[in-house]
Design a protein around this motif. Structure first.
Motif, PDB file in Angstrom:
ATOM      1  N   ILE A  78       0.735  -0.994   0.134  1.00  0.00           N
ATOM      2  CA  ILE A  78       0.050   0.048   0.096  1.00  0.00           C
ATOM      3  C   ILE A  78       0.910   1.305  -0.096  1.00  0.00           C
ATOM      4  CG2 ILE A  78      -1.966  -1.104   0.969  1.00  0.00           C
ATOM      5  CD1 ILE A  78      -1.273   0.204   3.544  1.00  0.00           C
ATOM      6  N   GLN A  79       0.189   2.173  -0.559  1.00  0.00           N
ATOM      7  CA  GLN A  79       0.987   3.509  -0.336  1.00  0.00           C
ATOM      8  C   GLN A  79      -0.070   4.594   0.085  1.00  0.00           C
ATOM      9  OE1 GLN A  79       1.782   5.478  -4.066  1.00  0.00           O
ATOM     10  NE2 GLN A  79       2.946   7.371  -3.425  1.00  0.00           N
ATOM     11  N   LYS A 122      -8.680   0.502  -0.430  1.00  0.00           N
ATOM     12  CA  LYS A 122      -9.176   1.449  -1.618  1.00  0.00           C
ATOM     13  C   LYS A 122     -10.138   2.497  -1.370  1.00  0.00           C
ATOM     14  CE  LYS A 122      -7.031  -1.082  -5.623  1.00  0.00           C
ATOM     15  NZ  LYS A 122      -7.165  -1.562  -7.025  1.00  0.00           N
ATOM     16  N   VAL A 128      -3.421   5.656  -1.111  1.00  0.00           N
ATOM     17  CA  VAL A 128      -3.249   6.277  -2.668  1.00  0.00           C
ATOM     18  C   VAL A 128      -3.350   4.954  -3.472  1.00  0.00           C
ATOM     19  CG1 VAL A 128      -1.747   7.182  -4.025  1.00  0.00           C
ATOM     20  CG2 VAL A 128      -1.834   8.080  -1.812  1.00  0.00           C
ATOM     21  N   SER A 129      -2.732   3.757  -2.998  1.00  0.00           N
ATOM     22  CA  SER A 129      -2.900   2.487  -3.900  1.00  0.00           C
ATOM     23  C   SER A 129      -2.613   1.391  -2.787  1.00  0.00           C
ATOM     24  CB  SER A 129      -1.897   2.571  -5.045  1.00  0.00           C
ATOM     25  OG  SER A 129      -0.666   2.408  -4.507  1.00  0.00           O
ATOM     26  N   ASN A 131      -2.105  -2.885  -3.755  1.00  0.00           N
ATOM     27  CA  ASN A 131      -2.118  -3.954  -4.688  1.00  0.00           C
ATOM     28  C   ASN A 131      -1.495  -5.347  -3.917  1.00  0.00           C
ATOM     29  OD1 ASN A 131      -2.086  -2.426  -7.324  1.00  0.00           O
ATOM     30  ND2 ASN A 131      -0.592  -1.211  -6.382  1.00  0.00           N
TER      31      ASN A 131
END
Length: 142
Positions: A78-79, A122, A128-129, A131
Motif C-alpha cells: 500500500i501507498q 481503496k 493512495v494505492s 496492490n
C-alpha cells in the motif's frame, strides 16, 4: 496464362515451405488469439483478479499473456497519503505492518480473501494505492 503459372508456383512453394523453420519476420504479422479466449482450468488469470475474483495466499495467477505465472505472497503493498498514520490504517483494517519505506508499506492480513482487503483499503481516503504482493515464478519458454 501468366497468372495461372504464378498461382501454380505459389501453391507448390507453400507446400515446400510448410516444413521449413519460420522466422520472426514471417511471424510478426500473424494474428495471435487473445488469452481471454483460452480456457485455463484450475488457474486464475490476471484479468480475473482485476475484475474482483478472490485471491488467497499461495494462489497461482497466470499472466494475461498465458506465459508468465505469479504466486500471491499473502502480502498487500500500500501507498499512503503523506498525512496518513500507518499504524491507524493498519489497525482500522485488521492488518499487520511488516515493512515500510517512505509512504509505501507492506502489510499482511488475517483475512484469506486478499482481494477484499485491497477493495476495503481503496475505499479508505488515506490510501493512495493498494496492490497484491506477487512473487514472479520466472516461467520461461524453452
Amino acid at each position: 496464362m501468366k497468372k495461372l503459372l504464378v498461382l501454380c508456383a505459389l501453391t507448390a512453394s507453400s507446400a515446400v515451405c510448410a516444413n521449413t523453420p519460420i522466422s520472426f519476420d514471417e511471424m510478426k504479422d500473424i494474428d495471435v488469439q487473445d488469452i481471454s479466449q483460452l480456457q485455463i482450468d484450475g488457474k486464475t488469470k490476471v484479468g480475473d483478479v482485476l475484475s474482483g475474483e478472490a485471491v488467497s495466499k499461495g494462489q497461482i495467477i497466470i499472466g494475461d499473456n498465458g506465459l508468465s505465472a505469479y504466486e500471491a505472497t499473502g502480502e498487500v503493498l500500500i501507498q499512503l497519503a503523506s498525512f496518513a498514520d500507518a499504524d491507524e490504517v493498519a489497525k482500522a483494517h485488521g492488518l499487520t505492518l511488516k515493512q515500510a519505506y517512505k509512504s509505501f508499506y507492506v502489510v499482511t492480513a488475517s483475512e484469506q480473501n486478499l482481494t477484499a482487503v485491497i477493495d476495503n483499503l481503496k475505499k479508505d481516503g488515506t490510501v493512495v494505492s493498494a496492490n497484491l504482493g506477487l512473487k514472479n515464478l520466472n516461467t520461461k519458454i524453452n
